[in-house]
Design a protein around this motif. Structure first.
Motif, PDB file in Angstrom:
ATOM      1  N   PRO A 192       0.817  -1.216   0.000  1.00  0.00           N
ATOM      2  CA  PRO A 192       0.000   0.000   0.000  1.00  0.00           C
ATOM      3  C   PRO A 192       0.852   1.269   0.000  1.00  0.00           C
ATOM      4  O   PRO A 192       2.046   1.223   0.289  1.00  0.00           O
ATOM      5  CB  PRO A 192      -0.801  -0.113   1.299  1.00  0.00           C
ATOM      6  N   LEU A 193       0.232   2.396  -0.313  1.00  0.00           N
ATOM      7  CA  LEU A 193       0.926   3.673  -0.313  1.00  0.00           C
ATOM      8  C   LEU A 193       1.386   4.042   1.099  1.00  0.00           C
ATOM      9  O   LEU A 193       0.707   3.741   2.085  1.00  0.00           O
ATOM     10  CB  LEU A 193       0.006   4.772  -0.848  1.00  0.00           C
ATOM     11  N   GLN A 194       2.541   4.704   1.190  1.00  0.00           N
ATOM     12  CA  GLN A 194       3.083   5.159   2.473  1.00  0.00           C
ATOM     13  C   GLN A 194       3.246   6.677   2.414  1.00  0.00           C
ATOM     14  O   GLN A 194       4.133   7.180   1.729  1.00  0.00           O
ATOM     15  CB  GLN A 194       4.435   4.495   2.743  1.00  0.00           C
ATOM     16  N   PRO A 195       2.399   7.435   3.093  1.00  0.00           N
ATOM     17  CA  PRO A 195       2.459   8.903   3.014  1.00  0.00           C
ATOM     18  C   PRO A 195       3.730   9.442   3.650  1.00  0.00           C
ATOM     19  O   PRO A 195       4.276   8.860   4.591  1.00  0.00           O
ATOM     20  CB  PRO A 195       1.213   9.344   3.786  1.00  0.00           C
ATOM     21  N   CYS A 196       4.210  10.574   3.113  1.00  0.00           N
ATOM     22  CA  CYS A 196       5.388  11.218   3.701  1.00  0.00           C
ATOM     23  C   CYS A 196       4.997  11.880   5.023  1.00  0.00           C
ATOM     24  O   CYS A 196       3.815  12.151   5.288  1.00  0.00           O
ATOM     25  CB  CYS A 196       5.995  12.231   2.732  1.00  0.00           C
ATOM     26  N   ASP A 197       5.997  12.147   5.855  1.00  0.00           N
ATOM     27  CA  ASP A 197       5.745  12.636   7.221  1.00  0.00           C
ATOM     28  C   ASP A 197       5.064  14.004   7.254  1.00  0.00           C
ATOM     29  O   ASP A 197       4.321  14.309   8.186  1.00  0.00           O
ATOM     30  CB  ASP A 197       7.061  12.700   8.006  1.00  0.00           C
ATOM     31  N   ASP A 198       5.349  14.852   6.239  1.00  0.00           N
ATOM     32  CA  ASP A 198       4.819  16.219   6.275  1.00  0.00           C
ATOM     33  C   ASP A 198       3.589  16.399   5.389  1.00  0.00           C
ATOM     34  O   ASP A 198       3.226  17.504   5.030  1.00  0.00           O
ATOM     35  CB  ASP A 198       5.908  17.222   5.865  1.00  0.00           C
ATOM     36  N   LEU A 199       2.916  15.298   5.053  1.00  0.00           N
ATOM     37  CA  LEU A 199       1.735  15.378   4.193  1.00  0.00           C
ATOM     38  C   LEU A 199       0.558  16.006   4.941  1.00  0.00           C
ATOM     39  O   LEU A 199       0.288  15.655   6.100  1.00  0.00           O
ATOM     40  CB  LEU A 199       1.341  13.987   3.703  1.00  0.00           C
ATOM     41  N   LEU A 201      -2.890  16.227   6.201  1.00  0.00           N
ATOM     42  CA  LEU A 201      -3.807  15.115   6.475  1.00  0.00           C
ATOM     43  C   LEU A 201      -5.141  15.256   5.750  1.00  0.00           C
ATOM     44  O   LEU A 201      -5.915  14.303   5.687  1.00  0.00           O
ATOM     45  CB  LEU A 201      -4.036  15.000   7.978  1.00  0.00           C
ATOM     46  N   GLU A 202      -5.422  16.444   5.207  1.00  0.00           N
ATOM     47  CA  GLU A 202      -6.668  16.640   4.483  1.00  0.00           C
ATOM     48  C   GLU A 202      -6.591  16.115   3.044  1.00  0.00           C
ATOM     49  O   GLU A 202      -7.613  16.050   2.358  1.00  0.00           O
ATOM     50  CB  GLU A 202      -7.033  18.131   4.470  1.00  0.00           C
ATOM     51  N   ILE A 203      -5.387  15.768   2.592  1.00  0.00           N
ATOM     52  CA  ILE A 203      -5.223  15.255   1.226  1.00  0.00           C
ATOM     53  C   ILE A 203      -5.568  13.777   1.212  1.00  0.00           C
ATOM     54  O   ILE A 203      -4.983  12.981   1.949  1.00  0.00           O
ATOM     55  CB  ILE A 203      -3.783  15.482   0.727  1.00  0.00           C
ATOM     56  N   SER A 204      -6.522  13.409   0.380  1.00  0.00           N
ATOM     57  CA  SER A 204      -6.964  12.015   0.332  1.00  0.00           C
ATOM     58  C   SER A 204      -5.974  11.149  -0.448  1.00  0.00           C
ATOM     59  O   SER A 204      -5.244  11.633  -1.318  1.00  0.00           O
ATOM     60  CB  SER A 204      -8.346  11.918  -0.307  1.00  0.00           C
ATOM     61  N   GLU A 205      -5.966   9.881  -0.141  1.00  0.00           N
ATOM     62  CA  GLU A 205      -5.042   8.949  -0.788  1.00  0.00           C
ATOM     63  C   GLU A 205      -5.508   8.635  -2.209  1.00  0.00           C
ATOM     64  O   GLU A 205      -6.657   8.262  -2.430  1.00  0.00           O
ATOM     65  CB  GLU A 205      -4.961   7.657   0.018  1.00  0.00           C
ATOM     66  N   PRO A 206      -4.632   8.761  -3.206  1.00  0.00           N
ATOM     67  CA  PRO A 206      -5.014   8.430  -4.584  1.00  0.00           C
ATOM     68  C   PRO A 206      -5.091   6.923  -4.791  1.00  0.00           C
ATOM     69  O   PRO A 206      -4.566   6.148  -3.987  1.00  0.00           O
ATOM     70  CB  PRO A 206      -3.881   9.048  -5.414  1.00  0.00           C
ATOM     71  N   ASP A 207      -5.720   6.525  -5.861  1.00  0.00           N
ATOM     72  CA  ASP A 207      -5.866   5.109  -6.194  1.00  0.00           C
ATOM     73  C   ASP A 207      -5.133   4.840  -7.507  1.00  0.00           C
ATOM     74  O   ASP A 207      -5.563   5.283  -8.571  1.00  0.00           O
ATOM     75  CB  ASP A 207      -7.349   4.749  -6.327  1.00  0.00           C
ATOM     76  N   TYR A 208      -4.019   4.122  -7.423  1.00  0.00           N
ATOM     77  CA  TYR A 208      -3.234   3.787  -8.614  1.00  0.00           C
ATOM     78  C   TYR A 208      -3.325   2.304  -8.964  1.00  0.00           C
ATOM     79  O   TYR A 208      -2.538   1.786  -9.751  1.00  0.00           O
ATOM     80  CB  TYR A 208      -1.767   4.177  -8.394  1.00  0.00           C
ATOM     81  N   SER A 209      -4.276   1.621  -8.381  1.00  0.00           N
ATOM     82  CA  SER A 209      -4.366   0.169  -8.545  1.00  0.00           C
ATOM     83  C   SER A 209      -4.582  -0.247  -9.994  1.00  0.00           C
ATOM     84  O   SER A 209      -4.158  -1.340 -10.394  1.00  0.00           O
ATOM     85  CB  SER A 209      -5.488  -0.387  -7.670  1.00  0.00           C
ATOM     86  N   GLN A 210      -5.229   0.617 -10.788  1.00  0.00           N
ATOM     87  CA  GLN A 210      -5.526   0.242 -12.178  1.00  0.00           C
ATOM     88  C   GLN A 210      -4.267  -0.008 -12.989  1.00  0.00           C
ATOM     89  O   GLN A 210      -4.308  -0.725 -14.002  1.00  0.00           O
ATOM     90  CB  GLN A 210      -6.361   1.340 -12.846  1.00  0.00           C
ATOM     91  N   ALA A 211      -3.136   0.551 -12.564  1.00  0.00           N
ATOM     92  CA  ALA A 211      -1.893   0.385 -13.312  1.00  0.00           C
ATOM     93  C   ALA A 211      -1.225  -0.962 -13.048  1.00  0.00           C
ATOM     94  O   ALA A 211      -0.298  -1.340 -13.774  1.00  0.00           O
ATOM     95  CB  ALA A 211      -0.917   1.506 -12.971  1.00  0.00           C
ATOM     96  N   TYR A 212      -1.689  -1.700 -12.034  1.00  0.00           N
ATOM     97  CA  TYR A 212      -0.934  -2.867 -11.597  1.00  0.00           C
ATOM     98  C   TYR A 212      -1.708  -4.175 -11.602  1.00  0.00           C
ATOM     99  O   TYR A 212      -1.137  -5.226 -11.323  1.00  0.00           O
ATOM    100  CB  TYR A 212      -0.355  -2.589 -10.203  1.00  0.00           C
ATOM    101  N   GLY A 213      -2.984  -4.131 -11.919  1.00  0.00           N
ATOM    102  CA  GLY A 213      -3.753  -5.364 -12.035  1.00  0.00           C
ATOM    103  C   GLY A 213      -3.664  -6.223 -10.797  1.00  0.00           C
ATOM    104  O   GLY A 213      -3.794  -5.732  -9.663  1.00  0.00           O
ATOM    105  N   ASP A 214      -3.393  -7.522 -10.986  1.00  0.00           N
ATOM    106  CA  ASP A 214      -3.381  -8.433  -9.843  1.00  0.00           C
ATOM    107  C   ASP A 214      -2.109  -8.331  -9.018  1.00  0.00           C
ATOM    108  O   ASP A 214      -1.937  -9.041  -8.026  1.00  0.00           O
ATOM    109  CB  ASP A 214      -3.598  -9.888 -10.302  1.00  0.00           C
ATOM    110  N   ARG A 215      -1.200  -7.424  -9.398  1.00  0.00           N
ATOM    111  CA  ARG A 215      -0.014  -7.200  -8.561  1.00  0.00           C
ATOM    112  C   ARG A 215      -0.293  -6.200  -7.439  1.00  0.00           C
ATOM    113  O   ARG A 215       0.508  -6.041  -6.537  1.00  0.00           O
ATOM    114  CB  ARG A 215       1.156  -6.683  -9.418  1.00  0.00           C
TER     115      ARG A 215
END
Length: 219
Positions: A192-199, A201-215
């Motif tokens: 899963p995604l690992q946010p940087c320390d200074d992110l 918190l109001e920024i929502s997590e993006p979804d990049y799963s479509q690029a990786y299929g069953d991986r």
């Protein structure tokens, strides 16, 4: 593309040779790292580089003072290899242990991409390949950054693909040995995604799963 030149002819294990252009594309698109050979001060050097495909070309990028970039820009012939490791073949005998893998080899010369517009286009394509939709959110490269970066392209003209998926190949005399035999698969799990320390918190997590299929991870 999957040519039959003397350099691309697979002589050892030629039953593993594959002549499907899509197989070549798939290996490059999944690997995203090329090991690139140059002759530096009269000795060979192989350097791993991020590499990506757009249509029938492979692109790399780097700082203008990089020894690899300077060598490739000079038009010298080079060789790129891409390798994906898929698992161990565990046989009943030590001798017949082996591996499953997918590999591609590319020969040719790189050419520099000169215009900032074209540099920006192929660099953004790379970002979209690993994180779809991201170029619509981030600050794109400015002229200073593009001037400091060389982007090189090589045509997929002289290439070969070799895939090992043969399974266990024990000697007939070993088949009765009371030893487990089979495949120990390897697979890459993305996320899963690992946010940087200074992110923020109001920024929502993006979804990049479509690029990786069953991986993509499924926890």
């Amino acid at each position: 593309m999957l040519s039959g030149t003397e350099r691309t002819k697979i002589k050892k294990g030629n039953h593993k040779a594959v002549f499907d252009t899509q197989a070549l594309y798939d290996i490059i698109d999944e690997a995203l790292i090329a090991h690139i050979a140059i002759n530096d001060d009269n000795h060979p050097v192989v350097i791993p580089m991020l590499a990506w495909r757009l249509d029938n070309k492979v692109y790399v990028h780097g700082a203008k003072n990089s020894r690899l970039i300077k060598s490739l820009k000079s038009g010298k012939s080079t060789c790129l290899t891409f390798t994906l490791f898929d698992g161990w073949v565990l046989a009943r005998s030590a001798f017949h242990h082996s591996a499953h893998y997918r590999s591609a080899m590319v020969f040719g010369q790189f050419e520099a991409i000169e215009s900032h517009h074209d540099k920006d286009r192929v660099l953004n394509h790379f970002i979209e390949h690993i994180a779809p939709g991201r170029t619509q959110e981030v600050r794109l490269s400015n002229d200073k950054e593009l001037s400091a970066t060389d982007v090189l392209a090589i045509e997929l003209r002289e290439t070969s693909v070799k895939i090992g998926r043969h399974g266990v190949n024990d000697d007939k005399d070993d088949l009765d040995l009371r030893v487990w035999a089979g495949i120990l698969p390897y697979r890459t799990v993305i996320g899963p995604l690992q946010p940087c320390d200074d992110l923020n918190l109001e920024i929502s997590e993006p979804d990049y799963s479509q690029a990786y299929g069953d991986r993509w991870h499924r926890y």
